[in-house]
Design a protein around this motif. Structure first.
Motif, PDB file in Angstrom:
ATOM      1  N   HIS A  13       0.866  -1.182   0.000  1.00  0.00           N
ATOM      2  CA  HIS A  13       0.000   0.000   0.000  1.00  0.00           C
ATOM      3  C   HIS A  13       0.901   1.229   0.000  1.00  0.00           C
ATOM      4  O   HIS A  13       2.123   1.126   0.168  1.00  0.00           O
ATOM      5  N   ASP A  14       0.327   2.396  -0.170  1.00  0.00           N
ATOM      6  CA  ASP A  14       1.124   3.599  -0.396  1.00  0.00           C
ATOM      7  C   ASP A  14       1.795   4.152   0.856  1.00  0.00           C
ATOM      8  O   ASP A  14       2.624   5.057   0.763  1.00  0.00           O
ATOM      9  N   THR A  28      -5.675   0.747   2.157  1.00  0.00           N
ATOM     10  CA  THR A  28      -6.011  -0.181   1.076  1.00  0.00           C
ATOM     11  C   THR A  28      -4.836  -0.324   0.112  1.00  0.00           C
ATOM     12  O   THR A  28      -3.908   0.487   0.116  1.00  0.00           O
ATOM     13  N   LEU A  29      -4.880  -1.346  -0.708  1.00  0.00           N
ATOM     14  CA  LEU A  29      -3.793  -1.619  -1.641  1.00  0.00           C
ATOM     15  C   LEU A  29      -3.729  -0.554  -2.724  1.00  0.00           C
ATOM     16  O   LEU A  29      -4.751  -0.062  -3.212  1.00  0.00           O
ATOM     17  N   ARG A  59      -6.349  -4.139   3.881  1.00  0.00           N
ATOM     18  CA  ARG A  59      -5.252  -4.533   2.995  1.00  0.00           C
ATOM     19  C   ARG A  59      -5.058  -6.047   2.957  1.00  0.00           C
ATOM     20  O   ARG A  59      -4.665  -6.598   1.922  1.00  0.00           O
TER      21      ARG A  59
END
Length: 203
Positions: A13-14, A28-29, A59
């Motif tokens: 994820h970010d 979230t991904l 995630r």
């Protein structure tokens, strides 16, 4: 009677490497993570999985979804696989944490250091090991995929290798990696560690 566990860390994820997400909602991904999740599904497609269990975090659920679709199974949410409860540290940047003496204590002695309002590494380790024992009793001779988090998987691996909770920095569990653990009445053994099903990754 042996149960084979494919221990999958959620995909990228970010916020990886920047924020201690813990149990914060809405993580979230990213695009890369979604692609990684599909590759994990391909990696495990021929393993004859009997069930797929995942942490409640978004995630982890998103990583498990392509795997479940590929295997024709549903994702069962298992709280025992949840991320460590980091309490007040949840959602804090690593830059900010680096000035916190309790954070330094956590990284030096996780078995006794408790995040403010959270759980120790030993608390988390006991939780996830009970979960694996319950799955072993429930499924018996079966092959299961468990989608969880880096530190949680590290605590399982460390226990199987006879290492303390403070030794988890000695090996890596990367995003979307697969590690294989076999559990029987004789104990546990690690068959593989940190398999990567794709080229290129986040640290």
């Amino acid at each position: 009677m042996t149960t084979t566990f494919f221990l999958v860390r959620h995909a990228a994820h970010d916020r990886i490497g920047r924020i201690l997400c813990g149990r914060m909602p809405g993580v979230t991904l990213g695009r890369e993570g979604r692609a990684q999740a599909v590759m994990v599904a391909e990696r495990l497609a021929g393993e004859g999985l009997a069930a797929i269990h995942a942490s409640p975090r978004e995630r982890a659920q998103e990583t498990a979804a392509p795997l479940a679709a590929r295997a024709g199974l549903t994702v069962e949410t298992l709280p025992a696989l949840d991320e460590i409860d980091f309490g007040a540290w949840t959602g804090t940047s690593f830059d900010d944490l680096n000035g916190d003496p309790t954070w330094a204590g956590w990284n030096q002695a996780r078995h006794v250091t408790r995040p403010p309002g959270g759980e120790t590494a030993l608390d988390a380790q006991a939780r996830v090991l009970r979960g694996l024992e319950d799955l072993h009793a429930r499924h018996g001779d079966a092959r299961l995929a468990l989608v969880s988090h880096a530190e949680v998987i590290k605590l399982v691996i460390a226990h199987a290798l006879g290492l303390g909770a403070d030794a988890t920095h000695r090996f890596e569990i990367g995003p979307a990696s697969v590690s294989v653990l076999v559990l029987g009445a004789w104990g546990a053994k690690v068959e593989s560690l940190n398999e990567r099903a794709f080229l290129g990754s986040h640290a």
